[in-house]
Motif scaffolding. Structure first.
Motif, PDB file in Angstrom:
ATOM      1  N   THR A  59       0.828  -1.207   0.000  1.00  0.00           N
ATOM      2  CA  THR A  59       0.000   0.000   0.000  1.00  0.00           C
ATOM      3  C   THR A  59       0.857   1.250   0.000  1.00  0.00           C
ATOM      4  O   THR A  59       0.565   2.210  -0.730  1.00  0.00           O
ATOM      5  CB  THR A  59      -0.931  -0.002   1.226  1.00  0.00           C
ATOM      6  N   LEU A  60       1.914   1.266   0.793  1.00  0.00           N
ATOM      7  CA  LEU A  60       2.812   2.423   0.824  1.00  0.00           C
ATOM      8  C   LEU A  60       3.517   2.624  -0.511  1.00  0.00           C
ATOM      9  O   LEU A  60       3.669   3.765  -0.974  1.00  0.00           O
ATOM     10  CB  LEU A  60       3.837   2.265   1.945  1.00  0.00           C
ATOM     11  N   ILE A  61       3.966   1.557  -1.141  1.00  0.00           N
ATOM     12  CA  ILE A  61       4.595   1.667  -2.456  1.00  0.00           C
ATOM     13  C   ILE A  61       3.601   2.208  -3.475  1.00  0.00           C
ATOM     14  O   ILE A  61       3.928   3.092  -4.277  1.00  0.00           O
ATOM     15  CB  ILE A  61       5.168   0.303  -2.898  1.00  0.00           C
ATOM     16  N   GLY A  62       2.371   1.704  -3.454  1.00  0.00           N
ATOM     17  CA  GLY A  62       1.338   2.196  -4.375  1.00  0.00           C
ATOM     18  C   GLY A  62       1.021   3.659  -4.153  1.00  0.00           C
ATOM     19  O   GLY A  62       0.869   4.427  -5.108  1.00  0.00           O
ATOM     20  N   ALA A  63       0.939   4.074  -2.891  1.00  0.00           N
ATOM     21  CA  ALA A  63       0.671   5.483  -2.597  1.00  0.00           C
ATOM     22  C   ALA A  63       1.828   6.356  -3.059  1.00  0.00           C
ATOM     23  O   ALA A  63       1.628   7.451  -3.602  1.00  0.00           O
ATOM     24  CB  ALA A  63       0.424   5.663  -1.101  1.00  0.00           C
ATOM     25  N   GLY A  64       3.062   5.878  -2.862  1.00  0.00           N
ATOM     26  CA  GLY A  64       4.227   6.636  -3.316  1.00  0.00           C
ATOM     27  C   GLY A  64       4.256   6.774  -4.820  1.00  0.00           C
ATOM     28  O   GLY A  64       4.557   7.858  -5.351  1.00  0.00           O
ATOM     29  N   LEU A  65       3.936   5.704  -5.536  1.00  0.00           N
ATOM     30  CA  LEU A  65       3.887   5.777  -6.998  1.00  0.00           C
ATOM     31  C   LEU A  65       2.786   6.723  -7.460  1.00  0.00           C
ATOM     32  O   LEU A  65       2.968   7.494  -8.432  1.00  0.00           O
ATOM     33  CB  LEU A  65       3.681   4.393  -7.590  1.00  0.00           C
ATOM     34  N   ALA A  66       1.636   6.676  -6.830  1.00  0.00           N
ATOM     35  CA  ALA A  66       0.541   7.579  -7.195  1.00  0.00           C
ATOM     36  C   ALA A  66       0.950   9.028  -6.979  1.00  0.00           C
ATOM     37  O   ALA A  66       0.669   9.905  -7.807  1.00  0.00           O
ATOM     38  CB  ALA A  66      -0.713   7.249  -6.389  1.00  0.00           C
ATOM     39  N   TRP A  67       1.622   9.292  -5.865  1.00  0.00           N
ATOM     40  CA  TRP A  67       2.090  10.655  -5.584  1.00  0.00           C
ATOM     41  C   TRP A  67       3.105  11.088  -6.636  1.00  0.00           C
ATOM     42  O   TRP A  67       3.065  12.207  -7.143  1.00  0.00           O
ATOM     43  CB  TRP A  67       2.711  10.721  -4.194  1.00  0.00           C
ATOM     44  N   LEU A  68       4.050  10.196  -6.992  1.00  0.00           N
ATOM     45  CA  LEU A  68       5.073  10.522  -7.973  1.00  0.00           C
ATOM     46  C   LEU A  68       4.444  10.809  -9.329  1.00  0.00           C
ATOM     47  O   LEU A  68       4.827  11.791  -9.996  1.00  0.00           O
ATOM     48  CB  LEU A  68       6.071   9.356  -8.085  1.00  0.00           C
ATOM     49  N   ILE A  69       3.499  10.000  -9.752  1.00  0.00           N
ATOM     50  CA  ILE A  69       2.828  10.217 -11.035  1.00  0.00           C
ATOM     51  C   ILE A  69       2.065  11.532 -11.015  1.00  0.00           C
ATOM     52  O   ILE A  69       2.084  12.299 -11.997  1.00  0.00           O
ATOM     53  CB  ILE A  69       1.910   9.030 -11.366  1.00  0.00           C
ATOM     54  N   ALA A  70       1.418  11.857  -9.897  1.00  0.00           N
ATOM     55  CA  ALA A  70       0.682  13.116  -9.805  1.00  0.00           C
ATOM     56  C   ALA A  70       1.640  14.300  -9.872  1.00  0.00           C
ATOM     57  O   ALA A  70       1.331  15.327 -10.501  1.00  0.00           O
ATOM     58  CB  ALA A  70      -0.121  13.161  -8.510  1.00  0.00           C
ATOM     59  N   MET A  71       2.812  14.192  -9.265  1.00  0.00           N
ATOM     60  CA  MET A  71       3.777  15.300  -9.290  1.00  0.00           C
ATOM     61  C   MET A  71       4.382  15.471 -10.670  1.00  0.00           C
ATOM     62  O   MET A  71       4.613  16.588 -11.134  1.00  0.00           O
ATOM     63  CB  MET A  71       4.898  15.056  -8.270  1.00  0.00           C
ATOM     64  N   VAL A  72       4.638  14.359 -11.365  1.00  0.00           N
ATOM     65  CA  VAL A  72       5.170  14.444 -12.738  1.00  0.00           C
ATOM     66  C   VAL A  72       4.125  15.046 -13.661  1.00  0.00           C
ATOM     67  O   VAL A  72       4.443  15.881 -14.514  1.00  0.00           O
ATOM     68  CB  VAL A  72       5.630  13.041 -13.217  1.00  0.00           C
ATOM     69  N   ALA A  73       2.868  14.650 -13.488  1.00  0.00           N
ATOM     70  CA  ALA A  73       1.804  15.185 -14.349  1.00  0.00           C
ATOM     71  C   ALA A  73       1.550  16.659 -14.078  1.00  0.00           C
ATOM     72  O   ALA A  73       1.180  17.412 -14.976  1.00  0.00           O
ATOM     73  CB  ALA A  73       0.526  14.382 -14.138  1.00  0.00           C
ATOM     74  N   ALA A  74       1.776  17.089 -12.827  1.00  0.00           N
ATOM     75  CA  ALA A  74       1.543  18.493 -12.492  1.00  0.00           C
ATOM     76  C   ALA A  74       2.653  19.386 -13.022  1.00  0.00           C
ATOM     77  O   ALA A  74       2.484  20.605 -13.135  1.00  0.00           O
ATOM     78  CB  ALA A  74       1.431  18.643 -10.974  1.00  0.00           C
ATOM     79  N   GLY A  75       3.767  18.805 -13.317  1.00  0.00           N
ATOM     80  CA  GLY A  75       4.831  19.581 -13.948  1.00  0.00           C
ATOM     81  C   GLY A  75       5.839  19.960 -12.972  1.00  0.00           C
ATOM     82  O   GLY A  75       6.559  20.756 -12.733  1.00  0.00           O
TER      83      GLY A  75
END
Length: 102
Positions: free
Chosen positions: A86-102
Motif C-alpha cells: 500500500t505504501l509503495i502504491g501510494a508513493g507511486l501515485a504521488w510521484l505520477i501526480a507530481m510528474v503530471a503536475a509539472g
C-alpha cells in the motif's frame, strides 16, 4: 400562528390539511416525515455495516488474533506485506501526480 398546509395525496388525489398521512388511503404525504424516515434508514444501514465489519474481520485480523503463535506470525507477516504494498502504491501515485503536475 400556525400555517395551513394543504397537500394533495400522490396516491389517491385527495386534498389533506395539516396531515402527515392521507385521510383516505393512509399514504405518507409529509415531506419532513419522509426525510426523517430516510435519515433513520441511512443511519441504520451505517450501524449494520459497522456491526458486520466487527463481527466478520478480514483474514489478516483473524490470523493476528489467533491463539496459535504460528498463525499469529503469519498474520503479522501478511499485514506487514499489505502495508508495504500500500505504501509503495501510494508513493507511486504521488510521484505520477507530481510528474503530471509539472
Amino acid at each position: 400562528m400556525a400555517t395551513k398546509r394543504i397537500v394533495k395525496c400522490p396516491n389517491c388525489g385527495v386534498l389533506n390539511t395539516n396531515k402527515e398521512y392521507c385521510t383516505n388511503c393512509n399514504t405518507l404525504i409529509s415531506h419532513q416525515k419522509k426525510r426523517e424516515l430516510k435519515a433513520d434508514i441511512v443511519k441504520q444501514k451505517e450501524i449494520d455495516k459497522v456491526i458486520y465489519e466487527r463481527e466478520n474481520p478480514n483474514l489478516t485480523e483473524r490470523l493476528k488474533n489467533h491463539s496459535n503463535i504460528f498463525y499469529k506470525i503469519i498474520g503479522w507477516i501478511l499485514y506487514s506485506a499489505f502495508t508495504i504494498v500500500t505504501l509503495i502504491g501510494a508513493g507511486l501515485a504521488w510521484l505520477i501526480a507530481m510528474v503530471a503536475a509539472g
